[in-house]
Design a protein around this motif. Structure first.
Motif, PDB file in Angstrom:
ATOM      1  N   LYS A  91      33.567  27.216  43.422  1.00 32.51           N
ATOM      2  CA  LYS A  91      32.612  26.779  42.408  1.00 32.51           C
ATOM      3  C   LYS A  91      32.984  27.255  41.011  1.00 32.51           C
ATOM      4  O   LYS A  91      32.392  26.805  40.036  1.00 32.51           O
ATOM      5  N   GLY A  92      33.927  28.167  40.908  1.00 28.30           N
ATOM      6  CA  GLY A  92      34.364  28.645  39.606  1.00 28.30           C
ATOM      7  C   GLY A  92      33.608  29.865  39.108  1.00 28.30           C
ATOM      8  O   GLY A  92      33.773  30.276  37.962  1.00 28.30           O
ATOM      9  N   ALA A  93      32.777  30.466  39.942  1.00 25.75           N
ATOM     10  CA  ALA A  93      32.024  31.651  39.534  1.00 25.75           C
ATOM     11  C   ALA A  93      32.912  32.894  39.511  1.00 25.75           C
ATOM     12  O   ALA A  93      32.645  33.834  38.774  1.00 25.75           O
ATOM     13  N   LEU A  94      33.947  32.896  40.322  1.00 25.29           N
ATOM     14  CA  LEU A  94      34.874  34.028  40.411  1.00 25.29           C
ATOM     15  C   LEU A  94      36.305  33.516  40.356  1.00 25.29           C
ATOM     16  O   LEU A  94      36.576  32.362  40.690  1.00 25.29           O
ATOM     17  N   THR A  95      37.203  34.410  39.970  1.00 27.79           N
ATOM     18  CA  THR A  95      38.627  34.080  40.112  1.00 27.79           C
ATOM     19  C   THR A  95      39.083  34.618  41.462  1.00 27.79           C
ATOM     20  O   THR A  95      38.401  35.432  42.091  1.00 27.79           O
ATOM     21  N   GLU A  96      40.229  34.163  41.902  1.00 23.83           N
ATOM     22  CA  GLU A  96      40.787  34.609  43.183  1.00 23.83           C
ATOM     23  C   GLU A  96      41.000  36.128  43.184  1.00 23.83           C
ATOM     24  O   GLU A  96      40.730  36.796  44.184  1.00 23.83           O
ATOM     25  N   GLU A  97      41.468  36.674  42.062  1.00 27.76           N
ATOM     26  CA  GLU A  97      41.741  38.109  41.974  1.00 27.76           C
ATOM     27  C   GLU A  97      40.444  38.918  42.063  1.00 27.76           C
ATOM     28  O   GLU A  97      40.390  39.967  42.715  1.00 27.76           O
ATOM     29  N   GLN A  98      39.386  38.448  41.394  1.00 29.00           N
ATOM     30  CA  GLN A  98      38.098  39.146  41.446  1.00 29.00           C
ATOM     31  C   GLN A  98      37.543  39.148  42.869  1.00 29.00           C
ATOM     32  O   GLN A  98      37.035  40.163  43.349  1.00 29.00           O
ATOM     33  N   ALA A  99      37.636  38.006  43.512  1.00 30.91           N
ATOM     34  CA  ALA A  99      37.137  37.902  44.880  1.00 30.91           C
ATOM     35  C   ALA A  99      37.919  38.834  45.802  1.00 30.91           C
ATOM     36  O   ALA A  99      37.325  39.530  46.640  1.00 30.91           O
ATOM     37  N   GLU A 100      39.222  38.859  45.653  1.00 28.89           N
ATOM     38  CA  GLU A 100      40.048  39.733  46.495  1.00 28.89           C
ATOM     39  C   GLU A 100      39.744  41.206  46.219  1.00 28.89           C
ATOM     40  O   GLU A 100      39.689  42.024  47.144  1.00 28.89           O
ATOM     41  N   ALA A 101      39.508  41.559  44.954  1.00 31.35           N
ATOM     42  CA  ALA A 101      39.175  42.943  44.605  1.00 31.35           C
ATOM     43  C   ALA A 101      37.835  43.352  45.224  1.00 31.35           C
ATOM     44  O   ALA A 101      37.699  44.469  45.750  1.00 31.35           O
ATOM     45  N   LYS A 102      36.843  42.479  45.178  1.00 33.03           N
ATOM     46  CA  LYS A 102      35.537  42.774  45.771  1.00 33.03           C
ATOM     47  C   LYS A 102      35.661  42.956  47.282  1.00 33.03           C
ATOM     48  O   LYS A 102      35.075  43.868  47.864  1.00 33.03           O
ATOM     49  N   PHE A 103      36.432  42.074  47.906  1.00 31.22           N
ATOM     50  CA  PHE A 103      36.604  42.151  49.355  1.00 31.22           C
ATOM     51  C   PHE A 103      37.339  43.433  49.746  1.00 31.22           C
ATOM     52  O   PHE A 103      36.945  44.118  50.697  1.00 31.22           O
ATOM     53  N   THR A 104      38.360  43.801  49.004  1.00 30.45           N
ATOM     54  CA  THR A 104      39.118  45.023  49.291  1.00 30.45           C
ATOM     55  C   THR A 104      38.235  46.260  49.119  1.00 30.45           C
ATOM     56  O   THR A 104      38.279  47.184  49.944  1.00 30.45           O
TER      57      THR A 104
END
Length: 170
Positions: A91-104
């Motif tokens: 949806k464009g609310a997050l970038t791939e890097e932000q999402a990966e950082a949150k998940f990590t």
């Protein structure tokens, strides 16, 4: 074809062991499945869960519905969070890097909690063993103490007749 992410029982009677699988909803519980996603062993403490998170997210994005228990396990390993973050990226609310950082960050926090529980259980087990050993030593000492006066009395009784006999000879 409706697909469900569910548990498939293995193991012997009284010792369940489960596979986490993506299967056709119409197939039997232990029947044919489309893909094996992981394993779940409730016999250990804490329970062992190994899951292919990326495979589970792929099935969730394609419309697979997890059963209640499978949903709990997917949440425990972070597959539902990763699916949620992937939706935010789409949806464009997050970038791939932000999402990966949150998940990590979430994975590290979760691993810390699981490790803390395992450490607490091992400390409790060690304390229980130490307490049992101390109780056993106390019982043994009490048993030895109870037996010791009897032995001393017997020695004293044997010595008393010899003293009396020597007195009579004089």
């Amino acid at each position: 074809m409706p697909v469900k992410i569910r548990l498939q029982r293995h193991g012997k009677k009284g010792k369940p062991f489960y596979w986490i699988v993506a299967a056709d909803a119409r197939s039997k519980r232990d029947g044919k499945y489309l893909e094996k996603l992981g394993i779940y062993n409730p016999n250990t403490n804490p329970p062992t869960v190994e899951l292919n998170v990326d495979g589970a997210v792929t099935w969730l994005q394609n419309g697979a519905q997890p059963t209640d228990t499978a949903k709990t396990l997917l949440s425990y390993k972070g597959a539902l969070l990763k699916n949620h973050l992937a939706g935010g990226v789409r949806k464009g609310a997050l970038t791939e890097e932000q999402a990966e950082a949150k998940f990590t960050a979430w994975l590290e926090e979760k691993e810390g909690k699981v490790q803390a529980k395992a450490d607490g259980l091992s400390q409790a087990e060690a304390k229980a063993k130490a307490d049992a050993l101390a109780a056993e030593k106390a019982v043994n000492e009490a048993r030895i103490a109870a037996a010791a006066p009897v032995a001393e009395e017997e020695v004293a009784e044997e010595a008393a007749p010899e003293v009396e006999a020597s007195n009579e000879e004089e």
